[in-house]
Structure formats: C-alpha cells, structure tokens
Scaffold this motif. Structure first.
Motif, PDB file in Angstrom:
ATOM      1  N   UNK A 472       0.817  -1.210   0.000  1.00  0.00           N
ATOM      2  CA  UNK A 472       0.000   0.000   0.000  1.00  0.00           C
ATOM      3  C   UNK A 472       0.848   1.257   0.000  1.00  0.00           C
ATOM      4  N   UNK A 473       2.146   1.139   0.252  1.00  0.00           N
ATOM      5  CA  UNK A 473       3.047   2.276   0.132  1.00  0.00           C
ATOM      6  C   UNK A 473       4.453   1.771  -0.156  1.00  0.00           C
ATOM      7  N   UNK A 556       0.851   4.687  -4.344  1.00  0.00           N
ATOM      8  CA  UNK A 556       0.705   4.656  -5.809  1.00  0.00           C
ATOM      9  C   UNK A 556      -0.413   5.587  -6.280  1.00  0.00           C
ATOM     10  N   UNK A 557      -0.201   6.193  -7.436  1.00  0.00           N
ATOM     11  CA  UNK A 557      -1.187   7.091  -8.037  1.00  0.00           C
ATOM     12  C   UNK A 557      -1.538   6.594  -9.429  1.00  0.00           C
ATOM     13  N   UNK A 558      -2.738   6.939  -9.881  1.00  0.00           N
ATOM     14  CA  UNK A 558      -3.187   6.603 -11.233  1.00  0.00           C
ATOM     15  C   UNK A 558      -3.211   7.875 -12.071  1.00  0.00           C
ATOM     16  N   UNK A 559      -2.529   7.837 -13.210  1.00  0.00           N
ATOM     17  CA  UNK A 559      -2.411   8.993 -14.100  1.00  0.00           C
ATOM     18  C   UNK A 559      -3.193   8.727 -15.374  1.00  0.00           C
ATOM     19  N   UNK A 560      -4.088   9.636 -15.712  1.00  0.00           N
ATOM     20  CA  UNK A 560      -4.819   9.582 -16.981  1.00  0.00           C
ATOM     21  C   UNK A 560      -4.324  10.712 -17.884  1.00  0.00           C
ATOM     22  N   UNK A 593      -4.749  13.894 -15.621  1.00  0.00           N
ATOM     23  CA  UNK A 593      -5.704  13.862 -14.520  1.00  0.00           C
ATOM     24  C   UNK A 593      -5.168  12.857 -13.503  1.00  0.00           C
ATOM     25  N   UNK A 594      -5.043  13.296 -12.267  1.00  0.00           N
ATOM     26  CA  UNK A 594      -4.440  12.471 -11.216  1.00  0.00           C
ATOM     27  C   UNK A 594      -5.544  11.899 -10.337  1.00  0.00           C
ATOM     28  N   UNK A 595      -5.495  10.568 -10.153  1.00  0.00           N
ATOM     29  CA  UNK A 595      -6.418   9.872  -9.252  1.00  0.00           C
ATOM     30  C   UNK A 595      -5.612   9.316  -8.089  1.00  0.00           C
ATOM     31  N   UNK A 596      -5.984   9.671  -6.869  1.00  0.00           N
ATOM     32  CA  UNK A 596      -5.266   9.206  -5.690  1.00  0.00           C
ATOM     33  C   UNK A 596      -6.095   8.180  -4.937  1.00  0.00           C
ATOM     34  N   UNK A 597      -5.447   7.217  -4.250  1.00  0.00           N
ATOM     35  CA  UNK A 597      -6.193   6.214  -3.472  1.00  0.00           C
ATOM     36  C   UNK A 597      -6.820   6.855  -2.232  1.00  0.00           C
ATOM     37  N   UNK A 671     -15.791   4.156  -4.385  1.00  0.00           N
ATOM     38  CA  UNK A 671     -14.684   3.665  -5.211  1.00  0.00           C
ATOM     39  C   UNK A 671     -13.337   3.897  -4.534  1.00  0.00           C
ATOM     40  N   UNK A 672     -12.313   3.121  -4.922  1.00  0.00           N
ATOM     41  CA  UNK A 672     -11.015   3.236  -4.252  1.00  0.00           C
ATOM     42  C   UNK A 672     -10.184   4.429  -4.689  1.00  0.00           C
ATOM     43  N   UNK A 673     -10.572   5.114  -5.766  1.00  0.00           N
ATOM     44  CA  UNK A 673      -9.806   6.252  -6.281  1.00  0.00           C
ATOM     45  C   UNK A 673     -10.706   7.469  -6.410  1.00  0.00           C
ATOM     46  N   UNK A 674     -10.096   8.649  -6.274  1.00  0.00           N
ATOM     47  CA  UNK A 674     -10.817   9.888  -6.493  1.00  0.00           C
ATOM     48  C   UNK A 674      -9.886  10.904  -7.138  1.00  0.00           C
TER      49      UNK A 674
END
Length: 775
Positions: A472-473, A556-560, A593-597, A671-674
C-alpha cells in the motif's frame, strides 16, 4: 434486541431518557444493579459450596493432562475431538498474554507450572504478589520453580512472541501457533482428550494479512475486549474480517434467537467461524466491565451473558475460556470424499518462514491422510488445480516438483519432533525448500505418488480465502555508507524470505545512481503500512546490524493522459498508468488527470476530544464525515480520506489531539480512487534532482510542505567545502529554497586574538578580501 436482562431474561431495549445509545432491562431493574446482583449470587454460591468451586477449577477425575506426556498417542484422537481457534483483538489487548496462560493451564510449559496454576485457580494458594509488610506470604504461595509470577523471577507471559522486535515493542508481528491437550466431557474418545490447535495473531492493521491467514485455518475465534479501554477501532476491524471470512465459508446462522433460555457462552456463529467474545484485564483498577459489555452488546449484538471475563495476570476465567472453546467451537469438517478416512494426504499450508540452517519451515494443518518423515511430497497450488478440474489447465504441471520430508513435528510453541502428522493435527514440515513463496498460505501438500489419484478423481482440496495483499506504500532504502549496498541487498533479500509482506520491486545499482550523489544506490521496497516500515528498519538493525536510510513512504497514483496539441501521448502507449515510482511521473507540460487512493477511516475517541478529532480529519481533506456514540464515553468518527494523508503523520497527530486515547482503523473505500488537484515536488541539491526525496501533495499546501522539507534537509545534511543549495521545484517553478554555508577559514582571529579589536571597518575589510578569493 440488545441482549437479555440478567434477571428476568427479557430483551433489553433502548433508553429514551438519553441521547446516547444505552440499554435497560424490560423488568425495570437497572442493568448495573442486575450485573452486581448476579455477581453477588455467584459469589455466595461459591462460598457456600466449596465442592462446586473445586469442580469448576480442577480437571475431571482430578487428573492433569499434558501434551508433552502423550505425543505418541495424538494419532488416536478422532477429528471430532479437534478444535482449531485463534485469538483476535486490538493492539495491546492481551492476546499473547492470554495465549501464554492457556499454554500454562494445559501443561505445555511444565507439569509443575500447570499444577501450580490449577491450585491457584482453585483458591488453594494465594497470589505471590499478596505479601505482608515483612515480606513473608500470608498464605501458601507458589515457589520459584513452580510459579512463573513469583517475585524472584520474571514471568514470561508472551511466550508466542519470539522476535526481538516483538518483545521490545510489546506487539505481535507474526502469527504463532501451538497445540495443546485438554480434558473435557465433550470429547468422544475414551481418554476424554480434546486436541486444541491455537493461533495467536497480530493486532495492528499493518499485519492484517497474518490475521487473514489465521482465520482461514480455524473454525473459531476468541474476540478480546480490554475491560478498561473498551471497543477500539481495530477490534471492529478484526470482527468484520472474521465475519467476512465466515460468510465465504458458509451461511450466517446467529444463535440464541428469541428462545426463553440462551446459554451464556453461545457467542456468534458466522458461517464457518464461531466468534466467542471475552473481556480481558478485568482485574485492573480502571476496568469497567459493565460499560464495556453494554457497548459490545449494543454495537456488535452479543448477549451480555455470553461475554466471558478473563485476566491473564491473575488467571481469572482461564478454565471457563477453555471449557467454552471445547464446547462451542465446532470440530473441523471432513472433506467431501473423506467420509471413510481417505488415505490421500491433503495438508493445508497455514504459514511458512525461512531459517538459515534449515531452509523453509512450513506450518501445516492435516485434513486427510498422514505424513511421515522420508515421504516425497508435492506442492499443489489451488488456482492451477482448479483450472485442471475445470478442464482448462495441464494436469502434468500440478505438483510436478517433489521434495523429501526431512523433519516433522508439532509446535508447543517450541518445536517437538514427532516423525509423523495425522489427520486433525497441526505441525511443522521441513522438506528442503529454499523460498517460502513455494509454500504460500493456502497451498496444499500431498504425496507425490498420490498426485495422479488426486488429479484423476478431481478430489476436493481444502478451501482457502487468504491471499497476499499488494503493498500500500513504497519507500527507498539506502545504506548509511556508500559501499554498503551489497550487504543491504543481501540482508533485505533474506528478510523478505520470512516476511511475505515485503515487496522488492526494483533495485538501483551503482551504475544507475538511484539516489544520486548524496544518497547513493538503494532498493525500492513495498510495505503494508507505517508500522511495517518501522519494524523493517528495526529488524534490519537487530538481525543484521545494518542501519539503513528509509525515505518517506509514498503511495501509488493513477495517471490519466488527456489529449494535448503540444505533448501528445505516443501511439500504442496506454492512456492510463499506475505510478508507483515518482521517477515515472509525467514531465511538466503534459495534460493529465491524477487519481489518488482513498480509504474509509474509522476513529474511536473519548467524547471530550470530539472537536479536535473532527478538526484533524477535516484538515486531512476528510469527506463524508459521520459520527455516532459507542457508549457514554466513546464516540466513533467515520470519514473518507486520501491514503497519502493517512500514512504520513495522521497517527501521530491523532494521538496528540486526543492525549493518546484515540485509535483508528482503515478499510478500502468504494470507489477506491478519487480525482484530486495534486502536483509533484522535486528536491534539488545544487541543481541536481534527488529522486528518492520527491513527494506528491495537494497544490494548496505544496509551498508550505516544500519549505518544511528544505528546512529539515538544511538541519540534517552535513556542511561541505562548498555551498549546498537546497531547492524545491513544483512544475517548472522553484517554490522553496535554503542554503548550507561552506566551511571557511576564520580570518578574524590570529594567534588566538581578534583582529582589529573593536574596529568594525578592519573586520569588514578582511571579510571582503576572503569573499573575493584568489585571483
């Protein structure tokens, strides 16, 4: 219904006279008075009938039984006389201490300690702590050789905590197991023995994977509540985890119902797991068993009568707990094709760890057949076996590797070599494996010669719901000395063999730099939480003598990637990526666009700290905040918060805001990301970016966070012969800067005297000359 009245057995109802959630009996008698009346009646009965007390405080037939004396007879115990259970609770609620008392009462430690404990429980001896002023005992006391709690020797009440970090911190990091024998009327064998297989689990959320492995291998769980602290956040978490695993193994069937009579030791049956509630530390001066029992009844639905009262320090309720385990926890279920005792070995792996001299040691639970030393075994992975059973996999790949069993035995908790394990037993197996990943929890051991029969007949494998949780980190780990990278790599690799939660995903060799000229080469390691990081550092120091530099953990981050005219994404590359290493963060100029947990945070704190807790959660960007009372003193606060803000300093600030009384727990959000307005802040030393020091934060606090990091580096980095410039850059702009002055010659002092006396012009002239340097 919130339990039953202790006097009239009528259902408890909510009180309308208070805004808090309280319960009162239907008969009108206050529950506290009813509780006191019940205890008074029980005490009077015990005083009037010593035989009744002795019957409940000594084994049947007056004979003590110990597994140490009957190891060769364990194979004769049928499966119906086996009880598998674990102990779950919040951190520091007495799990290991209570487990040690169970070992003492069942004779696993020594026959002398067992006999002394039973005599103390029967009231035939006084507590060694109760001595008169002259130092002589007021009654017959335990001796040095018989009582572990005598003042002449320090008592061991954490026998299952074997790691040095566990003993130093007083926490359980890795689950431990032990087998015991106990005489009980519920046994069906002629000797009246019950084989108890116990698993002690960690309480902290960072080691929740150990709790999941334990719950997946038992039919019952003892849920502990501290009589002084009451219900805590992790208490609710492990209770929910036990219920969820129980649902996966069967349908919910709650006992009691609306019958007129309900056994006060019933507990809660959720699918395949029986949950038994128990209070601990009831002998403490601050204990409030009545209020805690009310809170547990109202929050979790337990009947107050079914909650046992125990104390590991004074040995209260230990025999009652053992009797309840034997009576209420069901025996293991036979496999569908094992009605007549199948000879095909199927042993489920509960846990595995690595030892330098012996290799991998697997803790297994035998569900069918038997295993002996010298047998050749194969390891079956349930996922691949399921594919073969469905006709999708290759049957020849199931159990293709075989190993020779070198040693077999049981755990008491020290290892005892027996040479054989039979159905229903839990023990260890050493078979020459070198990597614990070859024997992960849930894998099944079977004899090599039985693999064709197992696969050909599509025989049933024991179900498994456990699995490895992804990190998780992440953090970078660097050696203190620049030439210590090889030693660090070897130590972390060996540590990962006994800690399945570590994830070593990338190494930075000396050629690639990794940490730049200041930190040097290092490793990138994934962790399960902040406490996992601290335990990792301490185990590196204790076991290998290596003091490492661990950078602040990152999530971890999700990048769109969004369409852009200037910086288009190359064709063929995905438009959405998961960034676990900030080196992969998009360069300035890309439209993203950045989505963080995000996680659901649950905080339990005293009512007087409600304002401070809510302000802290709001400052940490908490949303969807809800509050509700647990009892008259404790409130629960729930909110949806970014995981990055939780793992940094939320725990420390929460303890500071609540004077140390608050506890919190996190769970996955849905949801797990925002989406969030985040930016990456790079740290530069003399114009060179140091990747491990980079961090991500919200744009509104980027400048203040960058200034804090620069000031911290200014205070910890050593001075050099040159000026060191520390800068923080967000996007394409420097937002914070600090300088570390270089060493220089003291030109204002010659021969121990100050140049120029009090004349400032002379001093300025010398300083300006030094500033110009050599021409």
């Amino acid at each position: 219904m919130f339990g039953r009245c202790i006097l009239c057995r009528g259902p408890l109802v909510r009180s309308a006279s208070s805004s808090l959630t309280t319960t009162v009996p239907r008969c009108g008698v206050g529950l506290s008075q009813a509780w006191r009346n019940r205890r008074s009646v029980t005490a009077n009965k015990a005083a009037d009938s010593s035989t009744t007390t002795a019957a409940h405080s000594s084994p049947p037939d007056g004979e003590l039984v110990s597994i140490n004396d009957h190891i060769d007879e364990l194979h004769s115990i049928p499966l119906e006389d086996v009880r598998n259970f674990c102990i779950i609770a919040h951190v520091d609620h007495g799990k290991s201490s209570l487990a040690s008392r169970l070992l003492e009462y069942t004779g696993n430690l020594s026959k002398e300690r067992q006999a002394a404990a039973w005599r103390f429980g029967a009231g035939q001896q006084t507590d060694p702590a109760e001595e008169d002023d002259g130092g002589s005992p007021r009654g017959a006391t335990f001796g040095r050789d018989t009582d572990p709690s005598s003042k002449d020797t320090k008592e061991e009440i954490t026998l299952l905590d074997t790691l040095s970090v566990e003993r130093e911190r007083g926490i359980t990091v890795k689950a431990s197991a032990a087998s015991m024998l106990y005489r009980h009327p519920a046994a069906t064998n002629p000797e009246g023995w019950i084989l108890l297989n116990m698993v002690d689990t960690p309480g902290h959320a960072d080691f929740g994977m150990e709790v999941t492995k334990s719950l997946d291998s038992v039919e019952g769980a003892v849920l502990l509540f501290d009589a002084a602290q009451g219900v805590q956040a992790q208490t609710l978490s492990v209770h929910d985890k036990a219920r969820s695993i129980g649902r996966l193994r069967g349908e919910i069937s709650a006992p009691g119902g609306d019958d007129e009579e309900t056994d006060n030791t019933t507990g809660e049956r959720v699918g395949g797991i029986q949950i038994l509630p128990a209070l601990t530390k009831i002998d403490m001066p601050a204990a409030r068993p009545l209020e805690v029992a009310l809170a547990v009844s109202d929050l979790l639905g337990f009947d107050p009568d079914c909650i046992l009262e125990t104390s590991a320090r004074t040995r209260i309720g230990i025999t009652e707990l053992l009797d309840t385990i034997c009576k209420r926890i069901p025996p293991p279920k036979r496999l569908a094709d094992d009605a007549d005792g199948s000879p095909v070995l199927r042993a489920k792996v509960i846990d595995s760890w690595f030892e330098t001299k012996r290799g991998v040691i697997a803790l297994v639970r035998v569900l069918s057949g038997s295993l002996s030393e010298g047998d050749r075994i194969s390891i079956v992975e349930p996922a691949s076996y399921k594919q073969v059973a469905n006709g999708d996999g290759d049957a020849h790949k199931v159990g293709k590797d075989s190993f020779s069993v070198q040693e077999i035995g049981i755990v008491l908790p020290h290892r005892i070599r027996t040479g054989k394990l039979c159905r229903g037993q839990m023990g260890y197996v050493i078979a020459g494996l070198r990597d614990p990943r070859e024997a992960r929890p849930g894998f099944v051991l079977s004899l090599q010669k039985s693999i064709p029969l197992l696969v050909g007949n599509r025989m049933e494998l024991p179900p498994s719901v456990s699995g490895l949780r992804s990190s998780v980190l992440y953090a970078s780990v660097h050696p203190m000395d620049g030439d210590g990278f090889d030693e660090l790599l070897a130590a972390v690799s060996r540590l990962a063999l006994s800690d399945a939660g570590l994830e070593i995903t990338q190494t930075a060799g000396s050629s690639s730099g990794g940490g730049g000229p200041f930190l040097g080469p290092g490793l990138r390691v994934g962790f399960q939480g902040l406490l996992h990081v601290e335990v990792f550092r301490q185990r590196l120091l204790d076991d290998f003598g290596i003091e490492a530099i661990v950078t602040p953990p990152k999530v971890p981050y999700t990048i769109k990637y969004l369409p852009s005219k200037k910086n288009n994404r190359p064709a063929g590359l995905p438009s959405e990526v998961v960034i676990e290493d900030l080196i992969e963060w998009p360069e300035f100029g890309h439209r993203i666009k950045v989505l963080e947990p995000v996680v659901d945070v649950r905080v339990l704190a005293p009512m007087e700290y409600a304002g401070a807790v809510m302000e802290l959660m709001k400052r940490k960007r908490g949303t969807k905040m809800e509050t509700r009372p647990i009892d008259e003193n404790t409130w629960m606060f729930e909110a949806n918060m970014p995981w990055a803000d939780v793992v940094t300093d939320f725990h420390d600030e929460l303890k500071s805001s609540s004077a140390g009384f608050a506890s919190f727990d996190v769970s996955e959000s849905n949801p797990p990301l925002q989406e969030a307005d985040l930016c990456k802040v790079d740290i530069m030393l003399n114009g060179e970016v140091v990747d491990p020091l980079a961090f991500v934060c919200h744009v509104d606090v980027a400048r203040s966070q960058a200034r804090i990091v620069c000031e911290k580096l200014q205070s910890v980095l050593p001075r050099q012969q040159f000026v060191t410039v520390i800068q923080a850059k967000a996007g394409n702009k420097v937002i914070a800067s600090e300088r570390i002055r270089a060493y220089r010659k003291d030109v204002l002092t010659k021969s121990g005297k100050t140049v120029g006396g009090g004349d400032i012009t002379r001093k300025k002239k010398l300083l300006e000359k030094q500033k110009k340097g050599k021409k």
